[in-house]
Design a protein around this motif. Sequence first.
Motif, PDB file in Angstrom:
ATOM      1  N   ASP A 266       0.836  -1.199   0.000  1.00  0.00           N
ATOM      2  CA  ASP A 266       0.000   0.000   0.000  1.00  0.00           C
ATOM      3  C   ASP A 266       0.872   1.249   0.000  1.00  0.00           C
ATOM      4  N   GLU A 369      -0.036  -3.528   4.306  1.00  0.00           N
ATOM      5  CA  GLU A 369      -1.270  -2.757   4.313  1.00  0.00           C
ATOM      6  C   GLU A 369      -1.055  -1.463   5.091  1.00  0.00           C
ATOM      7  N   ARG A 371      -2.931   1.952   6.690  1.00  0.00           N
ATOM      8  CA  ARG A 371      -4.264   2.363   7.139  1.00  0.00           C
ATOM      9  C   ARG A 371      -4.199   3.695   7.886  1.00  0.00           C
TER      10      ARG A 371
END
Length: 418
Positions: A266, A369, A371
């Motif tokens: 990401d 990932e 976030r």
Amino acid sequence: MPEVIFGLDSTKRFREQEKIGHNRWHPAVPPVATVKPGATFRVHCREWFDGEIHNNDSADDVRDAPLSIVHALSGPFAVQGAEPGDLLLVDILDVGPIPQEDSGPLAGQGWGYTGIFAKQNGGGFLTDQFPDAYKAIWDFQGQVATSRHLPGVSFTGLVHPGLMGTAPSADLLRKWNARETKLRDTDPNRVPPLSLPPLPQDAVLGTLSGSAFDDAAAEAARTAPPRENGGNQDIKNLTKGSRIFYPVYVPGANLSVGDLHFSQGDGEITFCGAIEMGGFIDLHVDVIKGGMQTYGVGENAIFLPGNNNPQYSQWLAFSGISVTLDGEQHYLDAQLSFQRACLHAIDYLTTFGYTPEQAYLILGAAPIEGRFSGVVDIPNSCATVYIPTEIFDIDVRPSASGPTKVKATGKGVPKSSF
């Protein structure tokens, strides 16, 4: 196999192909093919630098990478009956490296690469901490990627197109150029620049020629950033099985695609942070008449993620807040928080024997990932980075016995500096 409507010869450069794609956004770029709603077809894609990056142990090619030539896009593809105000429905049926070629000189022929771009040539998310050029080569075995430059790491690739989108209208193109020029003018000498202006040098605009080419090249938008039409969004979950709904701004929609990635974390934080490659993509298209107004999608694509993601069950997460390295407080700066989380993850991985550059490259290419975890509690936003622990050969979780050192390969990460 679906019909190939845009084929590529691996022995020829992008400009020398039978069908010529493009590397700038402009509504005047003519479609290379027209398909009917409901059609399924295959498209070949060149790696974004058209073969300028090589499978070797030098990073000079990343240092000298010519940004003026990117991205090498396949298309545009017109869809019969699509009109401004519609939504173009695009299904990704399949996507992968260059078909039936498991070795060769081009990224996608059994290998790919991740680069840390030098600050003088584009930089990256952490360019102030990593100002020089580095490169890692990844080998593909089936769906698994390993690297001689990054020991002790292997993972299943989440293959996806980094860039896909519809053509802008003339009005939308003018808006892009006006707002990006206004931003650039606030600090015109910044390195790297705040935005990229139109650049006729090395522009590829399909079959446009003469004055039509000159006029379009003078105002055509660079493909580097994501915009309302989709573009270079670098969404790792936009993979096989995904369904995307793109706004339509010109008759035919004029869909283009490229910048294929074997894997990516990401954020694609090193700028060339994915595992870059050439390959193929199979698409199905349809049209939702009047869909932009019906569903309130006035700009920017929406999508249903694919369901073929690699499954990881164990993660190690790092958090960051909106405070700079020298202790300056920022107000709810989520990007700064994500930078700090990435730096914390890099510092942590160095205790296992990785260099900071190796750790940075891992975060760019592996399926991490990112976030935004808290963006309302003044003055600090909180962002987090999740690393799947199963991608490492060693146990990278904290323990009383201390970190196990990764076994060095002797290759290291190739570096080149200005």
